[in-house]
Design a protein around this motif. Sequence first.
Motif, PDB file in Angstrom:
ATOM      1  N   SER A   1      -0.027   9.035  -0.987  1.00  0.00           N
ATOM      2  CA  SER A   1      -1.077  10.024  -1.228  1.00  0.00           C
ATOM      3  C   SER A   1      -1.666  10.584   0.065  1.00  0.00           C
ATOM      4  O   SER A   1      -2.135  11.712   0.094  1.00  0.00           O
ATOM      5  N   HIS A   2      -1.661   9.804   1.133  1.00  0.00           N
ATOM      6  CA  HIS A   2      -2.238  10.263   2.402  1.00  0.00           C
ATOM      7  C   HIS A   2      -1.195  10.327   3.516  1.00  0.00           C
ATOM      8  O   HIS A   2      -1.569  10.354   4.697  1.00  0.00           O
TER       9      HIS A   2
ATOM     10  N   LYS B   1       0.813  -1.217   0.000  1.00  0.00           N
ATOM     11  CA  LYS B   1       0.000   0.000   0.000  1.00  0.00           C
ATOM     12  C   LYS B   1       0.846   1.266   0.000  1.00  0.00           C
ATOM     13  O   LYS B   1       0.407   2.309   0.477  1.00  0.00           O
TER      14      LYS B   1
ATOM     15  N   ALA C   1      -1.441  13.289   6.140  1.00  0.00           N
ATOM     16  CA  ALA C   1      -2.580  13.129   7.050  1.00  0.00           C
ATOM     17  C   ALA C   1      -2.302  12.025   8.070  1.00  0.00           C
ATOM     18  O   ALA C   1      -2.630  12.185   9.255  1.00  0.00           O
ATOM     19  N   ILE C   2      -1.693  10.955   7.640  1.00  0.00           N
ATOM     20  CA  ILE C   2      -1.369   9.862   8.556  1.00  0.00           C
ATOM     21  C   ILE C   2      -0.377  10.324   9.616  1.00  0.00           C
ATOM     22  O   ILE C   2      -0.554  10.045  10.815  1.00  0.00           O
TER      23      ILE C   2
ATOM     24  N   LEU D   1      -0.894   4.320  -1.512  1.00  0.00           N
ATOM     25  CA  LEU D   1      -1.889   4.907  -0.612  1.00  0.00           C
ATOM     26  C   LEU D   1      -1.200   5.710   0.489  1.00  0.00           C
ATOM     27  O   LEU D   1      -1.659   6.803   0.842  1.00  0.00           O
ATOM     28  N   LEU D   2      -0.096   5.192   1.005  1.00  0.00           N
ATOM     29  CA  LEU D   2       0.664   5.920   2.012  1.00  0.00           C
ATOM     30  C   LEU D   2       1.248   7.207   1.449  1.00  0.00           C
ATOM     31  O   LEU D   2       1.291   8.231   2.136  1.00  0.00           O
TER      32      LEU D   2
END
Length: 127
Positions: A90-91, A84, A94-95, A87-88
Amino acid sequence: MLASLSLILLCQLIGEAVVRGLALPLPGPVLGLVLLLVLLLARDRFARLARGPLRNDGVETASKGLLAHLSLLFVPAGVGVVQKLDLLASHGIAIVLVLALSVVLTLLATVLTFRLISRLLKQQDAR
């Protein structure tokens, strides 16, 4: 050791079945761990009542073997993170922000709890 490992896994299976069957908001392995704890405490209590020696039935040995190789249990999580990465990426911000905020809130809650308990203990000692 095989029987002890089977007992550990059986408790986890029972915990998972109960959680899914009753739709409890609790991880199944946690309930299984509580069940295992209850079983071990009951075993110790019965041994004390019988005034017999506590025999090592291997649960401790099996758990020590699992703990010795605990790092192997993180391999699937590491593979999931690598799968992933997009996904990490792109976000990621925020994470990181959510993780930082949760650490700060946890520390604040810990400090406030410590201060509250400390005050209560001082009041109790003053009596």
